[in-house]
Design an enzyme around this catalytic site. Structure first.
Site, mmCIF file in Angstrom:
data_model
loop_
_atom_site.group_PDB
_atom_site.id
_atom_site.type_symbol
_atom_site.label_atom_id
_atom_site.label_comp_id
_atom_site.label_asym_id
_atom_site.label_seq_id
_atom_site.Cartn_x
_atom_site.Cartn_y
_atom_site.Cartn_z
ATOM 1 C CG ASP A 1 47.144 -32.795 -3.924
ATOM 2 O OD1 ASP A 1 45.995 -32.149 -2.930
ATOM 3 O OD2 ASP A 1 47.417 -31.186 -4.334
ATOM 4 C CG ASP B 1 52.721 -20.765 -10.704
ATOM 5 O OD1 ASP B 1 51.918 -19.800 -11.111
ATOM 6 O OD2 ASP B 1 52.280 -21.506 -10.012
ATOM 7 C CB THR C 1 34.535 -18.939 -21.306
ATOM 8 O OG1 THR C 1 34.511 -18.182 -21.928
ATOM 9 C CG2 THR C 1 33.625 -19.756 -20.562
ATOM 10 C CE LYS C 2 38.217 -12.866 -22.737
ATOM 11 N NZ LYS C 2 37.988 -12.800 -24.618
ATOM 12 C CE LYS D 1 32.624 -16.507 -24.648
ATOM 13 N NZ LYS D 1 31.736 -15.433 -24.411
ATOM 14 C CB CYS E 1 51.593 -37.980 17.114
ATOM 15 S SG CYS E 1 53.442 -37.750 17.026
ATOM 16 N NE ARG F 1 62.941 -33.542 15.225
ATOM 17 C CZ ARG F 1 63.569 -34.067 14.250
ATOM 18 N NH1 ARG F 1 64.039 -34.467 14.461
ATOM 19 N NH2 ARG F 1 63.081 -32.783 12.974
ATOM 20 C CG HIS G 1 50.641 -38.865 12.452
ATOM 21 N ND1 HIS G 1 49.694 -38.202 13.128
ATOM 22 C CD2 HIS G 1 51.809 -39.178 13.120
ATOM 23 C CE1 HIS G 1 50.588 -37.418 13.261
ATOM 24 N NE2 HIS G 1 51.496 -37.680 13.870
ATOM 25 C CD GLU H 1 46.725 -38.848 11.009
ATOM 26 O OE1 GLU H 1 46.500 -39.680 12.310
ATOM 27 O OE2 GLU H 1 47.393 -37.332 11.841
HETATM 28 N N1 GLN Z 1 55.242 -32.941 18.955
HETATM 29 C C1 GLN Z 1 55.959 -34.345 18.443
HETATM 30 C C2 GLN Z 1 57.423 -34.621 18.508
HETATM 31 O O1 GLN Z 1 57.760 -34.376 17.787
HETATM 32 C C3 GLN Z 1 54.840 -34.667 18.409
HETATM 33 C C4 GLN Z 1 54.951 -34.849 16.380
HETATM 34 C C5 GLN Z 1 53.622 -35.247 16.146
HETATM 35 O O2 GLN Z 1 52.090 -34.672 17.239
HETATM 36 N N2 GLN Z 1 53.861 -35.508 14.267
HETATM 37 O O3 GLN Z 1 57.026 -36.257 19.690
#
Ligand code: GLN
Length: 555
Positions: free
Chosen positions: A71, A147, A188-189, A223, A382, A463, A508, A510
């Site tokens: 989120d 919950d 609506t319940k 309502k 990645c 990693r 990344h 994105e």
């Molecule tokens: N598994 C790979 C790493 O840990 C790539 C990780 C990923 O794509 N975020 O390096």
């Protein structure tokens, strides 16, 4: 004084609370206010970083390296509010800090209890965002009202009302109003029950946002207002959007949610609303008359949200390139089983996103081979970069057993491997290379061309690294190293020299794309997909013309 908005959800999960919070943030920013957003997740994990994407979808990474709920991706895409590790708390994180304080003797001999110690800790996490420059803090409470796990969070936000005063905080409840086909009615319940649950614990919602598939009839809205003790104008419909989630802010604004919030919180410094650019963005999306097909080859495609930010970034790149991006989600194992030719038929560009563990890797390698050989634009993110390195080593350099040590510890050709400091790591949570790192891009590279700058900052979560022992041999054979850390110790970007657009990145990207500002690499990738598609069409037309000519004038 900072004002507080608390957003809860009822009836079912997955109503889009995060998206709604992001839209509220956007609306208030567009009224000239300085907002902060935050999410409280009731699960026990300290952060979502140790969970499979099948559980809660993608793990969203921030600049400071916090691994957070997806989120926060919505918050960042819709608003300019800065996010850091104080913007996502879980039960696990709250308890672990209370227990640490207890071990240090900070509670001075008292019995440590959910009320007041856990609730106080939660409240202090909310207040942490309320620096003097902030007008409104929006806090989303994860999970569904009722919950067990969410109870301490709900109790804390109930108390907030007493701490800051009724004019300085408000409660927005998101609920579902289902349409029953058999009865031909909206029901609506469930909403009444859900609000009943909230009122039982002392929270009277000020606004109800009703998620619906169909228009909420006037009588039903009345309502709901009456039975839930909410003003009629504060019962707001949030209908499913046919076209794009980016329409949601407009529909909330049409329902005057911004006015309601400003009035309810007695905010005096708000400016008139300006959504003109957002409106014209939506209008231009509706006017698109060209398409591009992007295949996303991953391991978690079955989960709707596992690659959320990747999908959204592709949409943003579509906005920037004025085209509809048809995202084809392809299970990597399907490519392995059917072969790339069949599984990826019709793709104008291929993207391999991040991932962990070896399931599906063979399919990803096959997809990359196909993209490389057929000169289809390719974007590896990645694990996608790491797979591109493995594929190149195996199929171009002839190192058949080349691999990442993540998948085969004893490979004779570890083209992707752990750095020494990662080898020492024993705990799983929060120990990857996380957060924003700087990268230097080589002159003349596709990446440099896309960004238009030499130095960039992008977020990481991995990693394993490209093994520096293979730098020379790769470069000489045509997979060039076009980005490294500024000290040149780590490889960050790989590009294929003899290819229209083949780029792998260790980061990344994105996580830094917005609808109003597409990420440069996604923008360039989609542009390359469009160019490939146009060329394919020309080839096709040329081919057809040639067959007509040879049928008419046989030699
Ligand atoms: N598994 C790979 C790493 O840990 C790539 C990780 C990923 O794509 N975020 O390096």
């Amino acid at each position: 004084m900072t004002k507080y908005i608390f957003v809860t959800g009822g009836v079912v999960s997955s109503l889009g609370k995060g998206l709604t919070c992001a839209c509220i943030g956007l609306m208030l920013e567009r009224r000239g206010l300085n907002v902060r957003l935050q999410k409280m997740d009731p699960y026990i994990n300290v952060d979502p970083g140790t969970m499979s994407p099948y559980q809660h979808g993608e793990v969203y990474v921030l600049d400071d390296g916090a691994e957070t709920d997806l989120d926060l991706g919505h918050y960042e895409r819709f608003t300019n509010a800065p996010l850091n590790r104080d913007c996502n708390f879980t039960t696990g994180k709250i308890y672990s800090s209370v227990i640490t304080k207890e071990r240090k003797g900070e509670y001075k001999g008292r019995t440590v209890q959910v009320i007041p110690h856990i609730t106080d800790e939660i409240k202090s996490c909310i207040r942490k965002l309320a620096t003097p420059d902030v007008d409104v803090v929006i806090t989303e409470v994860g999970g569904t009202v009722g919950d067990i796990e969410a109870m301490p969070f709900l109790e804390a936000i109930r108390q907030f009302n007493l701490d800051v005063g009724r004019n300085n905080c408000m409660y927005i409840h998101l609920t579902l109003v289902p349409y029953l086909k058999a009865a031909g009615e909206c029901k609506t319940k469930p909403t009444q029950h859900s609000v009943g649950e909230l009122r039982k614990i002392g929270i009277q919602p000020d606004v109800l946002i009703c998620r619906t598939e169909r228009e909420l009839p006037k009588e039903e809205a009345e309502k709901i207002a009456q039975s839930c003790n909410v003003e009629r104008r504060a019962v707001i419909e949030e209908r499913d959007k046919e076209y794009t989630i980016y329409e949601v802010p407009l529909s909330l604004v049409n329902n005057k949610l911004d006015e309601l919030v400003i009035e309810r919180l007695a905010i005096t410094n708000a400016k008139p609303l300006n959504m003109d650019d957002w409106k014209s963005m939506i209008d231009s999306m509706r006017a698109w008359d060209r398409d591009v097909n992007i295949a996303v080859v991953g391991k978690y495609v079955k989960h709707h949200d596992a690659y959320k930010s990747v999908y959204e970034s592709l949409v943003h790149a579509g906005i920037a390139n004025h085209c509809r991006v048809n995202i084809r989600k392809i299970e990597a194992e399907k490519v392995e089983a059917e072969g790339a030719e069949k599984a990826l038929a019709g793709a104008d560009a291929i993207l391999v996103p991040g991932g962990f563990d070896k399931r599906g890797v063979l399919g990803k390698l096959e997809a990359i081979r196909f993209a490389r050989e057929k000169k289809i634009p390719f974007f590896g993110i990645c694990l996608g970069l790491q797979c591109a390195a493995i594929e190149f080593a195996r199929n171009v350099l002839g190192l058949e057993e080349a691999n990442s040590t993540e998948f085969n510890l004893t490979t004779p050709y570890p083209v992707v491997a752990l750095l020494d400091d990662q080898k020492k790591v024993t705990q799983v949570g929060g120990t990857m290379r996380l957060g924003a790192y700087e990268c230097r891009l080589a002159d003349g590279s596709k990446a440099r061309e896309a960004y238009g700058s030499e130095f960039i900052w992008e977020r990481h979560r991995h990693r394993y690294e490209f093994n520096n022992d293979y730098r020379d041999v790769f470069s000489k054979a045509g997979l060039t190293i076009s980005g490294t850390t500024p000290d040149s110790t780590l490889v960050e970007v790989l590009e294929l020299a003899d290819h229209p657009w083949f780029v792998g990145v260790q980061c990344h990207p994105e996580f830094k794309s917005k609808p109003t500002k597409a990420h440069p690499l996604f923008r360039a990738f989609v542009a390359a997909g469009l160019a490939y598609r146009a060329e394919k069409k020309t080839d096709h037309a040329r081919h057809r013309a040639q067959s007509v000519i040879s049928a008419t004038f046989p030699s």
